[in-house]
Design a protein around this motif. Structure first.
Motif, PDB file in Angstrom:
ATOM      1  N   ILE A  39       0.845  -1.200   0.000  1.00 26.29           N
ATOM      2  CA  ILE A  39       0.000   0.000   0.000  1.00 26.29           C
ATOM      3  C   ILE A  39       0.875   1.244   0.000  1.00 26.29           C
ATOM      4  CG2 ILE A  39      -1.678   1.352   1.349  1.00 26.29           C
ATOM      5  CD1 ILE A  39      -2.663  -1.327   2.555  1.00 26.29           C
ATOM      6  N   ARG A  59      -0.513  -4.939  -6.338  1.00 22.71           N
ATOM      7  CA  ARG A  59      -0.588  -4.213  -5.066  1.00 22.71           C
ATOM      8  C   ARG A  59      -1.101  -5.137  -3.963  1.00 22.71           C
ATOM      9  NH1 ARG A  59       1.024   1.023  -4.190  1.00 22.71           N
ATOM     10  NH2 ARG A  59      -0.063   1.662  -6.095  1.00 22.71           N
ATOM     11  N   ALA A  94       4.776  15.601 -12.446  1.00 19.45           N
ATOM     12  CA  ALA A  94       4.360  14.209 -12.269  1.00 19.45           C
ATOM     13  C   ALA A  94       2.952  13.962 -12.790  1.00 19.45           C
ATOM     14  CB  ALA A  94       4.440  13.824 -10.783  1.00 19.45           C
ATOM     15  N   HIS A  95       2.160  15.024 -12.861  1.00 18.59           N
ATOM     16  CA  HIS A  95       0.742  14.852 -13.198  1.00 18.59           C
ATOM     17  C   HIS A  95       0.510  14.751 -14.696  1.00 18.59           C
ATOM     18  CE1 HIS A  95      -1.008  15.239  -9.182  1.00 18.59           C
ATOM     19  NE2 HIS A  95       0.033  16.007  -8.925  1.00 18.59           N
ATOM     20  N   TRP A 149       0.148   9.502 -16.391  1.00 14.79           N
ATOM     21  CA  TRP A 149      -0.333   8.124 -16.272  1.00 14.79           C
ATOM     22  C   TRP A 149      -1.839   8.090 -16.126  1.00 14.79           C
ATOM     23  CZ3 TRP A 149       3.254   4.718 -17.422  1.00 14.79           C
ATOM     24  CH2 TRP A 149       4.592   5.072 -17.227  1.00 14.79           C
ATOM     25  N   GLN A 150      -2.416   7.063 -16.720  1.00  8.51           N
ATOM     26  CA  GLN A 150      -3.853   6.878 -16.615  1.00  8.51           C
ATOM     27  C   GLN A 150      -4.135   5.413 -16.297  1.00  8.51           C
ATOM     28  OE1 GLN A 150      -6.050   7.746 -20.206  1.00  8.51           O
ATOM     29  NE2 GLN A 150      -7.930   7.980 -19.037  1.00  8.51           N
ATOM     30  N   MET A 151      -4.936   5.181 -15.259  1.00 10.36           N
ATOM     31  CA  MET A 151      -5.302   3.795 -14.963  1.00 10.36           C
ATOM     32  C   MET A 151      -6.265   3.308 -16.035  1.00 10.36           C
ATOM     33  SD  MET A 151      -7.052   2.003 -11.668  1.00 10.36           S
ATOM     34  CE  MET A 151      -5.640   2.063 -10.587  1.00 10.36           C
ATOM     35  N   ARG A 174      -4.345  -6.784  -5.768  1.00 11.75           N
ATOM     36  CA  ARG A 174      -4.982  -6.184  -6.938  1.00 11.75           C
ATOM     37  C   ARG A 174      -3.928  -5.874  -7.973  1.00 11.75           C
ATOM     38  NH1 ARG A 174      -6.429  -1.225  -5.843  1.00 11.75           N
ATOM     39  NH2 ARG A 174      -5.215  -1.491  -3.948  1.00 11.75           N
ATOM     40  N   TYR A 204      -1.584   0.914 -15.545  1.00 12.62           N
ATOM     41  CA  TYR A 204      -1.559   2.316 -15.955  1.00 12.62           C
ATOM     42  C   TYR A 204      -0.877   2.403 -17.322  1.00 12.62           C
ATOM     43  CZ  TYR A 204      -2.167   3.233 -10.919  1.00 12.62           C
ATOM     44  OH  TYR A 204      -2.617   3.258  -9.630  1.00 12.62           O
ATOM     45  N   LEU A 223      -1.233   9.532  -1.348  1.00 17.38           N
ATOM     46  CA  LEU A 223      -0.067   8.785  -1.823  1.00 17.38           C
ATOM     47  C   LEU A 223      -0.013   8.744  -3.345  1.00 17.38           C
ATOM     48  CD1 LEU A 223      -0.053   5.561   0.429  1.00 17.38           C
ATOM     49  CD2 LEU A 223       1.257   7.665   0.752  1.00 17.38           C
ATOM     50  N   SER A 224       1.201   8.700  -3.851  1.00 13.88           N
ATOM     51  CA  SER A 224       1.414   8.425  -5.270  1.00 13.88           C
ATOM     52  C   SER A 224       1.341   6.913  -5.497  1.00 13.88           C
ATOM     53  CB  SER A 224       2.778   8.964  -5.699  1.00 13.88           C
ATOM     54  OG  SER A 224       3.802   8.345  -4.952  1.00 13.88           O
ATOM     55  N   ARG A 268      -5.201   8.029  -3.536  1.00 11.56           N
ATOM     56  CA  ARG A 268      -4.110   7.593  -4.408  1.00 11.56           C
ATOM     57  C   ARG A 268      -4.148   8.370  -5.723  1.00 11.56           C
ATOM     58  NH1 ARG A 268      -0.186   3.885  -3.122  1.00 11.56           N
ATOM     59  NH2 ARG A 268      -1.778   2.489  -2.305  1.00 11.56           N
ATOM     60  N   PRO A 285      -2.612   9.091  -9.568  1.00 12.82           N
ATOM     61  CA  PRO A 285      -1.958   8.303 -10.621  1.00 12.82           C
ATOM     62  C   PRO A 285      -0.651   8.956 -11.072  1.00 12.82           C
ATOM     63  CG  PRO A 285      -3.709   9.591 -11.591  1.00 12.82           C
ATOM     64  CD  PRO A 285      -3.731   9.887 -10.101  1.00 12.82           C
ATOM     65  N   MET A 340     -13.566   1.277  -2.385  1.00 11.13           N
ATOM     66  CA  MET A 340     -12.716   2.023  -3.305  1.00 11.13           C
ATOM     67  C   MET A 340     -13.627   2.851  -4.184  1.00 11.13           C
ATOM     68  SD  MET A 340      -9.704   0.745  -5.770  1.00 11.13           S
ATOM     69  CE  MET A 340     -10.588  -0.759  -6.086  1.00 11.13           C
ATOM     70  N   ARG A 394      -8.062   8.011  -6.731  1.00  7.18           N
ATOM     71  CA  ARG A 394      -8.936   6.993  -6.157  1.00  7.18           C
ATOM     72  C   ARG A 394      -8.793   7.013  -4.651  1.00  7.18           C
ATOM     73  NH1 ARG A 394      -6.899   2.147  -7.090  1.00  7.18           N
ATOM     74  NH2 ARG A 394      -5.054   3.317  -7.718  1.00  7.18           N
ATOM     75  N   GLU A 444      -8.932   4.588  -1.529  1.00  8.89           N
ATOM     76  CA  GLU A 444      -8.909   3.186  -1.101  1.00  8.89           C
ATOM     77  C   GLU A 444      -9.118   3.172   0.413  1.00  8.89           C
ATOM     78  OE1 GLU A 444      -4.928   1.938  -2.047  1.00  8.89           O
ATOM     79  OE2 GLU A 444      -5.074   2.559  -4.141  1.00  8.89           O
TER      80      GLU A 444
END
Lengths: 316, 316
Positions: free
Chosen positions: A152, A269, A291-292, A295-297, A307, A311, B150-151, B269, B271, B300, B307, B309
């Protein structure tokens, strides 16, 4: 088209430099032929599907995840010519083929032969199913997936390096199936020295799909037999194959991320906290704003108590 | 019962030392009364619902998230006595009340009055809705939630401490709503010194629900006006209120985790990957095996591109 995409997945990682394509032929509401690009890249999916149908596909509808090719090769005829002769009623195409030898000419040749053509059906899913091929075509290098098993709180290992086990059996088995979808698997010098990893696929029936190991290291000393070697992430264009999995450790992961050469993150995870943990390390970020938006989930699924988060790198 | 649980949520964090209970009264297929424990703990939900129904609930069905109390207080009569007089046809109870002054005697008194009683309906969800009360009753301390932004790779901040922003506006707004569900919010000395945080609720309409700030520090020097102080996580039993949110920073989080005093993790979280990041720090783990089996993801949800969690501590 979804069924054709599923067929295409059968030889993902085995068809380079050709794309892995799937093809389904339907007539009178029944599937009469199914095909997918064979290992090594030939026969193509359409040829395989026509053969599977026994050759007679007149009046049928053909679903192909990629535009049928327009170029004759010494290894076989162009699929668009094959189809023009076989005379289906309609050809439904997922993604267009950006290869300059085809790039719309396949569809054009079918139309010129009087066959109806529908393009762009489930195009995004079709493109995703052959991302390795498309990445190589667009950038000259394989598609690169970074695999990480994380807690986590983002721990890759305890601070003394122990990492057995963060994730459970279901996640570890899934990671082996993921390996089988890659021609190449890479680790850094530290992981080679510490773990002497066996990077093969340990899933019944998939043993033969083990990817070729690659070492990322400034020098090639002590390279195990059968391994490939690159000195820098920027050397990946020279590697054979369109799918590279970066398996570890933190140093190799950070080197690829710093070079912005990761297309896809596969994060397994576990629902645990480690606390003082070995984490990713410097990836060259100087400001959180940078950083933003990168990435895309795109997928998430449960694997036992763990889980899998997938991304993808967003590129403009 | 789900509607009664929703009513119970209205005063979560405002009813200590009483539980936040919800109550719905139905007759002939229509809701005739709705009630929830009022701020400060009185009137109880059942009394409020009977009043909302205008007093006449004969022949109705009463849904209560907690067993009606059996103990008379100087602040009001026992709810089971009130119901015995009001004569509903049936009382449907979610969770039993473990308070030794009730503990089955509420249901018993209803049955003795000739009222049908059904117990244990959506009991787990009812217990979850009053987890603060139940934690206080079972352990003598508030329920403790650790909030972390968190990242992907577990970063709480860049390694120089910058943490604005990891999560986006939707996640930050949600975190303020979470604050409003707690009587107490705690930070460590480092966060107080570095950020001088305003720990209030900045959501329109919820400003009055700001929790009481608590400083975790070896000494109380420089304690801001209105703040409470504890020297150790083990001192939380003395704090007023049944819900404590540990807001930051990494040191306070690690101290509470080391003491095994976190019941619930709320991980926002983003992304993004940070790489060289400030992470949780030592929580006393000596073996990865110890880390497993302690946390379970229970919820979630997407919040903009981020997201949330939610994990709960599994206790045997």
């Amino acid at each position: 088209m979804a069924a054709a995409i599923a067929l295409a997945g059968r030889t993902r990682g085995l068809t380079a430099p050709n794309p892995n394509v799937g093809c389904i032929i339907v007539r009178d509401g029944r599937v009469i032929g199914r095909g997918w690009t064979q290992p090594g890249g030939r026969p193509h999916a359409e040829a395989a599907a026509i053969a599977d149908a026994g050759g007679d596909i007149a009046g049928s509808t053909v679903y192909a995840t990629l535009e049928p090719c327009a170029h004759v090769s010494e290894r076989g005829p162009a699929c668009s010519d094959l189809l023009a002769v076989a005379r289906p009623e309609r050809v439904v195409i997922g993604a267009g083929d950006p290869d300059p030898r085809t790039n719309g000419q396949g569809a054009e040749r079918l139309r010129a032969a009087g066959i109806a053509v529908t393009e762009g059906v489930e195009a995004a899913a079709c493109r995703a199913s052959m991302a390795g091929f498309l990445t190589r075509l667009a950038t000259g290098r394989p598609q690169v997936t970074l695999k990480m098993g994380l807690s986590i709180d983002g721990g890759l290992a305890m601070d003394d390096g122990r990492s057995r086990w963060i994730t459970g059996p279901a996640a570890r088995a899934h990671a082996h199936v993921e390996r089988a979808r890659h021609e190449l698997i890479l680790v850094g010098r530290g992981t080679l020295a510490a773990d002497a990893p066996k990077l093969d696929v340990r899933v019944a029936g998939l043993e033969a799909r083990s990817p070729r190991p690659v070492l990322l290291s400034a020098h090639a000393e002590g390279l195990p037999e059968g391994w490939l070697h690159i000195a820098s992430p920027n050397d990946i264009a020279s590697l054979p194959g369109d799918h590279l999995m970066v398996e570890g450790g933190a140093g190799a992961a950070a080197a690829f991320l710093s070079a912005d050469l990761i297309d896809r993150l596969a994060v397994y995870r576990a629902p645990i906290l480690i606390g003082a943990a070995r984490t990713l390390g410097d990836i060259g970020l100087t400001d959180l704003l940078q950083a933003h938006g990168r990435w895309q989930m795109v997928d998430m699924r449960a694997l036992g108590g763990d889980r899998l988060e997938i991304y993808e790198r967003r590129r403009s």
